[in-house]
Write a protein that holds these residues in place. Structure first.
Motif, mmCIF file in Angstrom:
data_model
loop_
_atom_site.group_PDB
_atom_site.id
_atom_site.type_symbol
_atom_site.label_atom_id
_atom_site.label_comp_id
_atom_site.label_asym_id
_atom_site.label_seq_id
_atom_site.Cartn_x
_atom_site.Cartn_y
_atom_site.Cartn_z
ATOM 1 N N GLN A 1 15.469 -4.254 16.094
ATOM 2 C CA GLN A 1 16.586 -5.056 16.592
ATOM 3 C C GLN A 1 16.632 -6.370 15.821
ATOM 4 N N PRO A 2 17.609 -6.545 14.945
ATOM 5 C CA PRO A 2 17.703 -7.813 14.197
ATOM 6 C C PRO A 2 17.732 -8.991 15.176
ATOM 7 N N GLY A 3 17.022 -10.043 14.800
ATOM 8 C CA GLY A 3 16.934 -11.205 15.684
ATOM 9 C C GLY A 3 15.630 -11.202 16.460
ATOM 10 N N THR A 4 14.969 -10.040 16.512
ATOM 11 C CA THR A 4 13.668 -9.994 17.177
ATOM 12 C C THR A 4 12.586 -10.084 16.106
ATOM 13 N N ASN A 5 11.396 -10.460 16.552
ATOM 14 C CA ASN A 5 10.280 -10.647 15.618
ATOM 15 C C ASN A 5 9.857 -9.304 14.998
#
Lengths: 267, 170
Positions: free
Chosen positions: B47-51
């Motif tokens: 998930q883009p935006g997650t680490n």
């Protein structure tokens, strides 16, 4: 013996002691734990031991930094980064971009899109319908248009748009160069139907006049289109095939001007 | 930081972690490669935006578990474990060997939290996410594991003292 075991388990379940060893406590909390350790030799021994073992394990792990470079890993890193970049781009397009697509439908319905539908060579042209029927038809075609649209990009996203379009069309797509004629790109979008993807670029000049350019892969089973300029009702249009791509340009300008614009795109 | 630089940074961490898990540079690099291949295959699940780090470590954990399963059981595989790679300092080498042997006696569920946190590269939350367990479970396993390790090491030290006593060295 059982008592010792219980004491050890209790220490292991003390989140304050664990966090103290890992240095994640606030200064105030750290001071409280240190005060406790000063009078609790068992807890002091436990925390010292945990920290010492952590240091040994970390020392072992850091040997990896001195291992020879692994070219296969380096290649996989590059491949993964590219994959994740593509994933990021897709997520960007399918997330907040959806809102922009919805907004573009409104623009299309109420603005130039409706104008295009009811003018020029639209199948609706010349038909005499009550206003409410026209509005319904506009909505119907706008919905069809929206279902074909895959993404919309703002001017500042043009580089990303070109990458995306090039990927979808499996060939390099360049932005039409109309800036030198006083036009600035307003938005770009990618639509797709049974015949394949179609990149659409909307431009506007200082007077607010709009011009639209489309680019699509040329169907291999069809002959190339030589440049053709067409005068419509109030608009002019030009289309042609060049290097495996079909181009069209349309705007509310005269034939001479559309030819100039087409030449700029072809340049 | 570019995505490429981020991936390189995390791969360095994966390599460190893999070395502690496998004790062997070749096996560690094999595990890292296998992890990256799976990450490439599963790129759409990120998930883009997650680490990125817990996501990559989770893939490594699953890969490692699969490897262990392929080796049937850890006890079956243990005799084949290579001699641990350890730092050169003599005193550290011996102690580290003992710690690694003690780690081997812990359940997998306690061993991994200890190693992950020892590396100091992830928060508790990230490490728990990488192991796919709730934070409370993770903290409990970390604490219990550290205490169990200490108990084992105390026994080792006590045993050494007993041997030295018997030899009359102290």
């Amino acid at each position: 013996m059982a008592q010792d075991t219980n004491t050890e388990q209790d220490l292991g379940l003390d989140d304050d002691l664990i966090a103290y060893v890992d240095g994640t406590l606030s200064p105030e909390r750290t001071a409280q734990v240190e005060a406790r350790l000063a009078r609790d030799p068992e807890a002091r021994a436990a925390t010292a031991s945990w920290r010492h073992h952590d240091n040994l394990i970390r020392e072992m792990a850091q040997i990896a930094d001195d291992l020879p470079a692994n070219m296969r890993i380096a290649a996989l890193e590059r491949e993964l980064a590219a994959k994740l970049q593509a994933r990021k781009r897709r997520a960007f397009l399918m997330g907040p971009a959806l809102g922009r697509i919805a907004a573009s439908i409104l623009i299309f319905t109420s603005g130039w899109g409706a104008h295009a539908l009811f003018n020029s060579s639209s199948p609706l042209r010349g038909a005499e319908y009550p206003q409410f029927v026209s509005a319904t038809l506009t909505g119907h075609y706008a919905l069809q248009y929206a279902s074909m649209q895959q993404a919309e990009f703002q001017p500042e996203e043009l580089d990303m748009a070109l990458d995306w379009m090039s990927e979808r069309m499996q060939r390099k797509i360049d932005s039409p160069k109309l800036e030198r004629l006083g036009y600035e790109v307003e938005s770009a979008r990618l639509v797709s139907d049974d015949s394949g993807p179609l990149a659409i670029f909307h431009f506007r000049d200082g007077q607010g006049e709009r011009v639209t350019v489309s680019i699509a892969p040329h169907a291999p089973d069809k002959a190339d289109y030589a440049l053709r300029v067409v005068r419509l009702d109030t608009d002019s249009m030009a289309y042609w095939t060049d290097s495996g791509l079909d181009y069209s340009i349309i705007g509310e300008v005269d034939v001479g001007q559309i030819t100039t614009l087409a030449a700029a795109v072809r340049d | 930081m570019s995505l490429k630089a981020e991936v390189t940074l995390h791969t360095t961490s994966l390599r460190r972690y893999a070395l502690v898990l496998t004790r062997d540079p070749t096996a560690a690099d094999d595990l890292v490669q296998e992890t990256l291949l799976k990450a490439i295959d599963k790129a759409d699940t990120w998930q883009p935006g997650t680490n990125l780090r817990p996501w990559l470590f989770r893939i490594m954990h699953n890969t490692h578990i699969s490897d262990l399963r392929r080796a049937k059981t850890r006890s079956d595989a243990a005799p084949d474990l290579p001699e641990p790679v350890v730092p050169d300092h003599q005193h550290t080498q011996l102690e580290l060997k003992q710690v690694l042997q003690a780690l081997d006696q812990l359940p997998e569920a306690q061993r991994k939290p200890i190693i992950l946190i020892a590396l100091r590269e992830m928060s508790y939350v990230e490490a728990a996410r990488s192991l796919d367990v709730p934070l409370g479970t993770f903290m409990s396993r970390l604490g219990r594991g550290r205490e169990a390790l200490r108990r084992i090491m105390s026994g080792v030290t006590a045993g050494k003292l007993a041997v030295l006593n018997r030899k009359g060295n102290i």
